[in-house]
Scaffold this motif. Structure first.
Motif, mmCIF file in Angstrom:
data_model
loop_
_atom_site.group_PDB
_atom_site.id
_atom_site.type_symbol
_atom_site.label_atom_id
_atom_site.label_comp_id
_atom_site.label_asym_id
_atom_site.label_seq_id
_atom_site.Cartn_x
_atom_site.Cartn_y
_atom_site.Cartn_z
ATOM 1 N N MET A 86 1.441 1.551 -11.087
ATOM 2 C CA MET A 86 0.783 0.275 -11.204
ATOM 3 C C MET A 86 -0.114 0.227 -12.445
ATOM 4 S SD MET A 86 0.862 -2.446 -9.515
ATOM 5 C CE MET A 86 0.115 -3.621 -8.528
ATOM 6 N N GLY A 87 -0.789 1.320 -12.747
ATOM 7 C CA GLY A 87 -1.673 1.362 -13.903
ATOM 8 C C GLY A 87 -0.927 1.176 -15.204
ATOM 9 N N ARG A 88 0.289 1.714 -15.235
ATOM 10 C CA ARG A 88 1.090 1.597 -16.444
ATOM 11 C C ARG A 88 1.504 0.139 -16.666
ATOM 12 N NH1 ARG A 88 5.829 5.836 -17.863
ATOM 13 N NH2 ARG A 88 5.140 5.966 -19.998
ATOM 14 N N VAL A 89 1.886 -0.561 -15.645
ATOM 15 C CA VAL A 89 2.278 -1.966 -15.732
ATOM 16 C C VAL A 89 1.090 -2.810 -16.193
ATOM 17 C CG1 VAL A 89 3.072 -3.968 -14.415
ATOM 18 C CG2 VAL A 89 4.080 -1.730 -13.994
ATOM 19 N N ASN A 90 -0.087 -2.515 -15.654
ATOM 20 C CA ASN A 90 -1.286 -3.253 -16.073
ATOM 21 C C ASN A 90 -1.595 -3.006 -17.546
ATOM 22 O OD1 ASN A 90 -1.709 -4.408 -13.595
ATOM 23 N ND2 ASN A 90 -3.138 -2.842 -12.884
ATOM 24 N N LEU A 91 -1.393 -1.792 -17.997
ATOM 25 C CA LEU A 91 -1.633 -1.461 -19.404
ATOM 26 C C LEU A 91 -0.658 -2.215 -20.312
ATOM 27 C CD1 LEU A 91 -3.315 0.269 -21.308
ATOM 28 C CD2 LEU A 91 -1.614 2.057 -21.064
ATOM 29 N N ILE A 92 0.597 -2.279 -19.919
ATOM 30 C CA ILE A 92 1.607 -3.001 -20.719
ATOM 31 C C ILE A 92 1.283 -4.498 -20.738
ATOM 32 C CG2 ILE A 92 4.032 -3.679 -20.792
ATOM 33 C CD1 ILE A 92 4.708 -0.873 -19.751
ATOM 34 N N ILE A 93 0.908 -5.043 -19.580
ATOM 35 C CA ILE A 93 0.557 -6.473 -19.514
ATOM 36 C C ILE A 93 -0.685 -6.756 -20.359
ATOM 37 C CG2 ILE A 93 -0.260 -8.302 -17.994
ATOM 38 C CD1 ILE A 93 1.611 -7.187 -15.841
ATOM 39 N N ALA A 94 -1.670 -5.868 -20.328
ATOM 40 C CA ALA A 94 -2.875 -6.043 -21.142
ATOM 41 C C ALA A 94 -2.538 -5.994 -22.631
ATOM 42 C CB ALA A 94 -3.916 -4.991 -20.779
ATOM 43 N N ALA A 95 -1.643 -5.073 -23.014
ATOM 44 C CA ALA A 95 -1.236 -4.960 -24.422
ATOM 45 C C ALA A 95 -0.501 -6.222 -24.855
ATOM 46 C CB ALA A 95 -0.366 -3.720 -24.616
ATOM 47 N N LEU A 96 0.392 -6.725 -24.014
ATOM 48 C CA LEU A 96 1.112 -7.963 -24.345
ATOM 49 C C LEU A 96 0.161 -9.155 -24.423
ATOM 50 C CD1 LEU A 96 4.358 -7.574 -22.184
ATOM 51 C CD2 LEU A 96 4.126 -7.379 -24.665
ATOM 52 N N LEU A 97 -0.820 -9.173 -23.539
ATOM 53 C CA LEU A 97 -1.820 -10.244 -23.579
ATOM 54 C C LEU A 97 -2.626 -10.189 -24.869
ATOM 55 C CD1 LEU A 97 -3.162 -12.596 -22.062
ATOM 56 C CD2 LEU A 97 -4.731 -10.922 -21.064
ATOM 57 N N MET A 98 -3.018 -8.994 -25.302
ATOM 58 C CA MET A 98 -3.763 -8.839 -26.562
ATOM 59 C C MET A 98 -2.899 -9.267 -27.752
ATOM 60 S SD MET A 98 -6.800 -7.889 -26.022
ATOM 61 C CE MET A 98 -7.435 -7.048 -27.420
ATOM 62 N N LEU A 99 -1.633 -8.869 -27.744
ATOM 63 C CA LEU A 99 -0.735 -9.262 -28.838
ATOM 64 C C LEU A 99 -0.552 -10.773 -28.884
ATOM 65 C CD1 LEU A 99 2.029 -6.501 -28.703
ATOM 66 C CD2 LEU A 99 0.336 -6.881 -30.497
ATOM 67 N N SER A 100 -0.410 -11.397 -27.734
ATOM 68 C CA SER A 100 -0.248 -12.852 -27.747
ATOM 69 C C SER A 100 -1.540 -13.541 -28.179
ATOM 70 C CB SER A 100 0.212 -13.362 -26.382
ATOM 71 O OG SER A 100 -0.835 -13.339 -25.443
ATOM 72 N N ALA A 101 -2.708 -12.991 -27.818
ATOM 73 C CA ALA A 101 -3.984 -13.568 -28.252
ATOM 74 C C ALA A 101 -4.144 -13.441 -29.764
ATOM 75 C CB ALA A 101 -5.141 -12.887 -27.530
#
Length: 96
Positions: free
Chosen positions: A1-16
């Motif tokens: 679960m932590g890995r998925v959250n990290l990937i989602i956070a990275a994608l969110l930062m890239l989109s921002a």
């Protein structure tokens, strides 16, 4: 679960970051558009002024005044007109 959250956070930062970059580029293009529109208005104004200047310089009355005063030309009158008649040139003895 932590890995998925990290990937989602990275994608969110890239989109921002992508959003901020695209907004910045949009503002830069808007400023450039404003400058280009101002330049277009200036060029259009200069074009109209040049057309008026050209029309003023080509007026018949102005050309007449310059011809009379500046070049000391006089109008054509029939009694001062000299007509020259030239005999036709014969080509019989000339080039073949």
């Amino acid at each position: 679960m932590g890995r998925v959250n990290l990937i989602i956070a990275a994608l969110l930062m890239l989109s921002a970051i992508s959003l901020v970059t695209s907004r910045y580029q949009s503002r830069q293009l808007f400023v450039e558009l404003g400058r280009d529109q101002a330049q277009e208005r200036d060029l259009e104004t200069n074009w109209r002024r040049l057309q008026l200047d050209r029309a003023e310089l080509a007026r018949n009355a102005r050309v007449d005044v310059i011809a009379r005063d500046g070049l000391k030309m006089i109008p054509i009158v029939p009694d001062r007109t000299l007509y020259l008649n030239q005999a036709p040139v014969s080509t019989a003895g000339g080039a073949k």
